[in-house]
Scaffold this motif. Structure first.
Motif, PDB file in Angstrom:
ATOM      1  N   LEU A   1      14.303   6.352   9.728  1.00 53.38           N
ATOM      2  CA  LEU A   1      13.826   5.996   8.370  1.00 53.38           C
ATOM      3  C   LEU A   1      15.224   5.568   7.512  1.00 53.38           C
ATOM      4  O   LEU A   1      15.016   4.695   6.917  1.00 53.38           O
ATOM      5  N   VAL A   2      16.039   6.518   7.716  1.00 51.25           N
ATOM      6  CA  VAL A   2      17.154   6.306   6.704  1.00 51.25           C
ATOM      7  C   VAL A   2      17.892   4.815   7.140  1.00 51.25           C
ATOM      8  O   VAL A   2      18.236   4.134   6.281  1.00 51.25           O
ATOM      9  N   ARG A   3      17.994   4.846   8.583  1.00 47.46           N
ATOM     10  CA  ARG A   3      18.575   3.312   8.965  1.00 47.46           C
ATOM     11  C   ARG A   3      17.655   2.425   8.530  1.00 47.46           C
ATOM     12  O   ARG A   3      18.439   0.996   8.174  1.00 47.46           O
ATOM     13  N   SER A   4      16.323   2.296   8.483  1.00 50.62           N
ATOM     14  CA  SER A   4      15.645   1.273   8.065  1.00 50.62           C
ATOM     15  C   SER A   4      15.685   0.870   6.915  1.00 50.62           C
ATOM     16  O   SER A   4      15.728  -0.163   6.521  1.00 50.62           O
ATOM     17  N   GLN A   5      15.731   1.896   5.939  1.00 47.48           N
ATOM     18  CA  GLN A   5      15.965   1.622   4.443  1.00 47.48           C
ATOM     19  C   GLN A   5      17.313   0.958   4.095  1.00 47.48           C
ATOM     20  O   GLN A   5      17.393   0.183   3.365  1.00 47.48           O
ATOM     21  N   THR A   6      18.401   1.581   4.809  1.00 47.49           N
ATOM     22  CA  THR A   6      19.711   1.097   4.918  1.00 47.49           C
ATOM     23  C   THR A   6      19.706  -0.557   5.154  1.00 47.49           C
ATOM     24  O   THR A   6      20.126  -1.361   4.423  1.00 47.49           O
ATOM     25  N   ALA A   7      19.002  -0.713   6.350  1.00 44.04           N
ATOM     26  CA  ALA A   7      18.981  -2.075   6.650  1.00 44.04           C
ATOM     27  C   ALA A   7      18.206  -3.033   5.710  1.00 44.04           C
ATOM     28  O   ALA A   7      18.753  -4.264   5.524  1.00 44.04           O
ATOM     29  N   GLN A   8      17.033  -2.470   5.173  1.00 45.76           N
ATOM     30  CA  GLN A   8      16.478  -3.240   4.258  1.00 45.76           C
ATOM     31  C   GLN A   8      17.293  -3.702   2.919  1.00 45.76           C
ATOM     32  O   GLN A   8      17.053  -4.723   2.361  1.00 45.76           O
ATOM     33  N   ARG A   9      17.862  -2.515   2.614  1.00 51.01           N
ATOM     34  CA  ARG A   9      18.796  -2.881   1.315  1.00 51.01           C
ATOM     35  C   ARG A   9      19.960  -3.767   1.821  1.00 51.01           C
ATOM     36  O   ARG A   9      20.350  -4.590   0.891  1.00 51.01           O
ATOM     37  N   VAL A  10      20.523  -3.684   2.780  1.00 48.09           N
ATOM     38  CA  VAL A  10      21.602  -4.872   3.293  1.00 48.09           C
ATOM     39  C   VAL A  10      20.919  -6.135   3.506  1.00 48.09           C
ATOM     40  O   VAL A  10      21.620  -7.145   2.697  1.00 48.09           O
ATOM     41  N   ALA A  11      19.786  -6.436   3.911  1.00 47.53           N
ATOM     42  CA  ALA A  11      19.199  -7.590   3.912  1.00 47.53           C
ATOM     43  C   ALA A  11      18.834  -8.113   2.657  1.00 47.53           C
ATOM     44  O   ALA A  11      19.159  -9.248   2.427  1.00 47.53           O
ATOM     45  N   VAL A  12      18.458  -7.280   1.737  1.00 51.15           N
ATOM     46  CA  VAL A  12      18.199  -7.867   0.381  1.00 51.15           C
ATOM     47  C   VAL A  12      19.626  -8.142  -0.379  1.00 51.15           C
ATOM     48  O   VAL A  12      19.687  -9.116  -0.887  1.00 51.15           O
TER      49      VAL A  12
END
Length: 146
Positions: free
Chosen positions: A5-16
């Motif tokens: 979950l933490v990696r997914s949220q980080t990945a979403q923030r990186v994508a934004v």
């Protein structure tokens, strides 16, 4: 699976961030190029494990994590290993990626080597991007699937 979950949220923030002109410009100032790999990690992951992922890629990479204390999205630019760099002592067994972030942030950059590398590399801390709405922490609504 809190790690996922933490990696997914980080990945979403990186994508934004990478999806914005301002974010790409900011990261580009510190060596990011279009198509450069970005490795998502957490502070408590072993440095050797993260650098194993870095080693899979040709050329420099960015390593991203979200600081659990501040919820700030952080980046390190990791150079390729190079025989031109001084071969420094290998990082201690059990050293964490969070330790490398800490050292690089306090020094601006850090030359380091992990046990599988013949040569050293440089970790360069990328300053926090606090230009606009993109800098705000990303929160997934409760119950949302990632």
């Amino acid at each position: 699976m809190p790690g996922r979950l933490v990696r997914s949220q980080t990945a979403q923030r990186v994508a934004v961030l990478l999806g914005s002109r301002e974010g790409r410009k900011h990261l580009g100032t510190y060596g990011w190029k279009s198509g450069m790999p970005v490795i998502m990690t957490q502070p408590a992951e072993k440095l050797d494990d993260v650098m194993g992922l870095v080693s899979v890629h040709q050329g420099p990479v960015l390593v991203a994590l979200t600081d659990p204390r501040t919820d700030v999205l952080k980046f390190l630019h990791i150079s390729e290993t190079s025989p031109a760099l001084e071969v420094v002592k290998e990082s201690e067994q059990g050293c964490l990626i969070g330790d490398l972030f800490h050292d690089a942030e306090h020094c601006g950059m850090k030359t380091f080597r992990v046990k599988y590398w013949k040569h050293s590399a440089v970790a360069h801390a990328i300053p926090f991007f606090a230009d606009n709405e993109l800098a705000k922490p990303f929160h997934t609504p409760a119950g949302s699937a990632i």
